[in-house]
Write a protein that holds these residues in place. Structure first.
Motif, short mmCIF file in Angstrom:
data_model
loop_
_atom_site.label_atom_id
_atom_site.label_comp_id
_atom_site.label_asym_id
_atom_site.label_seq_id
_atom_site.Cartn_x
_atom_site.Cartn_y
_atom_site.Cartn_z
N GLY A 34 0.72 2.21 13.30
CA GLY A 34 0.91 1.67 11.96
C GLY A 34 -0.22 0.75 11.55
N LEU A 35 -0.70 -0.09 12.47
CA LEU A 35 -1.84 -0.96 12.18
C LEU A 35 -3.08 -0.14 11.88
N PHE A 36 -3.33 0.89 12.67
CA PHE A 36 -4.51 1.73 12.46
C PHE A 36 -4.45 2.47 11.13
N ALA A 37 -3.30 3.04 10.82
CA ALA A 37 -3.15 3.76 9.55
C ALA A 37 -3.30 2.81 8.37
N ALA A 38 -2.72 1.63 8.47
CA ALA A 38 -2.85 0.65 7.39
C ALA A 38 -4.29 0.19 7.23
N LEU A 60 1.76 -6.53 7.50
CA LEU A 60 3.08 -6.08 7.06
C LEU A 60 3.30 -4.60 7.35
N SER A 61 2.27 -3.80 7.20
CA SER A 61 2.41 -2.37 7.49
C SER A 61 2.63 -2.12 8.97
N GLY A 62 1.90 -2.83 9.80
CA GLY A 62 2.07 -2.66 11.24
C GLY A 62 3.44 -3.12 11.71
N VAL A 63 3.90 -4.25 11.19
CA VAL A 63 5.22 -4.75 11.56
C VAL A 63 6.31 -3.77 11.10
N ALA A 64 6.17 -3.27 9.88
CA ALA A 64 7.15 -2.30 9.38
C ALA A 64 7.16 -1.05 10.24
N ALA A 65 6.00 -0.57 10.63
CA ALA A 65 5.94 0.63 11.47
C ALA A 65 6.50 0.36 12.86
N ALA A 95 5.94 6.45 12.17
CA ALA A 95 5.10 5.25 12.19
C ALA A 95 3.81 5.47 11.41
N LEU A 96 3.23 6.65 11.52
CA LEU A 96 2.02 6.97 10.75
C LEU A 96 2.30 6.96 9.26
N LEU A 97 3.40 7.57 8.86
CA LEU A 97 3.76 7.59 7.43
C LEU A 97 4.03 6.19 6.90
N ILE A 98 4.71 5.35 7.69
CA ILE A 98 4.96 3.98 7.25
C ILE A 98 3.65 3.22 7.12
N GLY A 99 2.76 3.37 8.09
CA GLY A 99 1.47 2.69 8.04
C GLY A 99 0.62 3.13 6.87
N LEU A 100 0.72 4.40 6.50
CA LEU A 100 -0.05 4.90 5.35
C LEU A 100 0.56 4.49 4.02
N ALA A 101 1.87 4.43 3.94
CA ALA A 101 2.53 4.16 2.67
C ALA A 101 2.74 2.68 2.38
N ALA A 102 2.92 1.88 3.41
CA ALA A 102 3.30 0.48 3.20
C ALA A 102 2.28 -0.37 2.45
N THR A 104 0.65 0.29 -0.06
CA THR A 104 0.88 0.52 -1.48
C THR A 104 2.31 0.22 -1.87
N ALA A 105 3.26 0.62 -1.03
CA ALA A 105 4.68 0.49 -1.39
C ALA A 105 5.17 -0.96 -1.36
N ILE A 106 4.71 -1.77 -0.44
CA ILE A 106 5.20 -3.15 -0.34
C ILE A 106 4.82 -3.97 -1.58
N PRO A 107 3.54 -3.94 -2.05
CA PRO A 107 3.24 -4.69 -3.28
C PRO A 107 4.00 -4.18 -4.50
N VAL A 108 4.20 -2.88 -4.60
CA VAL A 108 4.96 -2.33 -5.72
C VAL A 108 6.41 -2.82 -5.66
N ALA A 109 7.00 -2.81 -4.48
CA ALA A 109 8.38 -3.28 -4.33
C ALA A 109 8.49 -4.78 -4.63
N LEU A 110 7.52 -5.56 -4.17
CA LEU A 110 7.55 -6.99 -4.46
C LEU A 110 7.40 -7.28 -5.95
N THR A 111 6.55 -6.52 -6.63
CA THR A 111 6.38 -6.70 -8.08
C THR A 111 7.65 -6.32 -8.82
N ALA A 112 8.26 -5.23 -8.43
CA ALA A 112 9.51 -4.81 -9.07
C ALA A 112 10.62 -5.81 -8.81
N PHE A 113 10.67 -6.34 -7.60
CA PHE A 113 11.70 -7.33 -7.26
C PHE A 113 11.50 -8.62 -8.05
#
Length: 124
Positions: A34-38, A60-65, A95-102, A104-113
């Motif tokens: 996850g860290l490498f993908a992020a 955050l991406s590595g921890v999530a993965a 874990a690879l998908l989470i590292g690649l998506a997080a 982008t997805a975490i800032p979008v989720a935080l903005t929406a929240f």
């Protein structure tokens, strides 16, 4: 030029977080993947222009993965009958998908929240 900033911050985030999170129960292989993908994603993101943003995105991406990949793999193996017994095999692709998506997805989720909280605060 975002590449040196992201690469340095990503290497630092990996070095700082891998051992402590492994002690607290994160899956080490999923965490590292996850860290490498992020890190690869943050190198190409134009919105990440400072070291602190790159560090936080990779962290955050590595921890999530590291924490979410084993859980999601077990859930997927339990819910889909054709994947029964393959929970450990699914952990690395998830874990690879989470590292690649997080990153982008975490800032979008935080903005929406924060927009949702702002809307609720105006209504009260």
């Amino acid at each position: 030029m975002t590449e040196p900033t992201s690469a340095t911050a990503g290497a630092y985030a990996g070095a700082v977080t891998a051992l402590p999170l492994a002690i607290f129960g994160a899956a080490t292989d999923a965490l590292c993947l996850g860290l490498f993908a992020a890190l690869l994603v943050t190198i190409w993101m134009p919105t990440i222009s400072t070291r602190i943003r790159a560090f936080s995105a990779v962290l955050l991406s590595g921890v999530a993965a590291g924490y979410c990949a084993p859980v999601l793999a077990a859930v997927a193996a339990a819910q889909v009958t054709s994947l029964a017994g393959t929970g450990d095999t699914l952990r690395m692709p998830i874990a690879l998908l989470i590292g690649l998506a997080a990153p982008t997805a975490i800032p979008v989720a935080l903005t929406a929240f924060s927009a949702w909280i702002g809307k609720r605060g105006d209504a009260a």
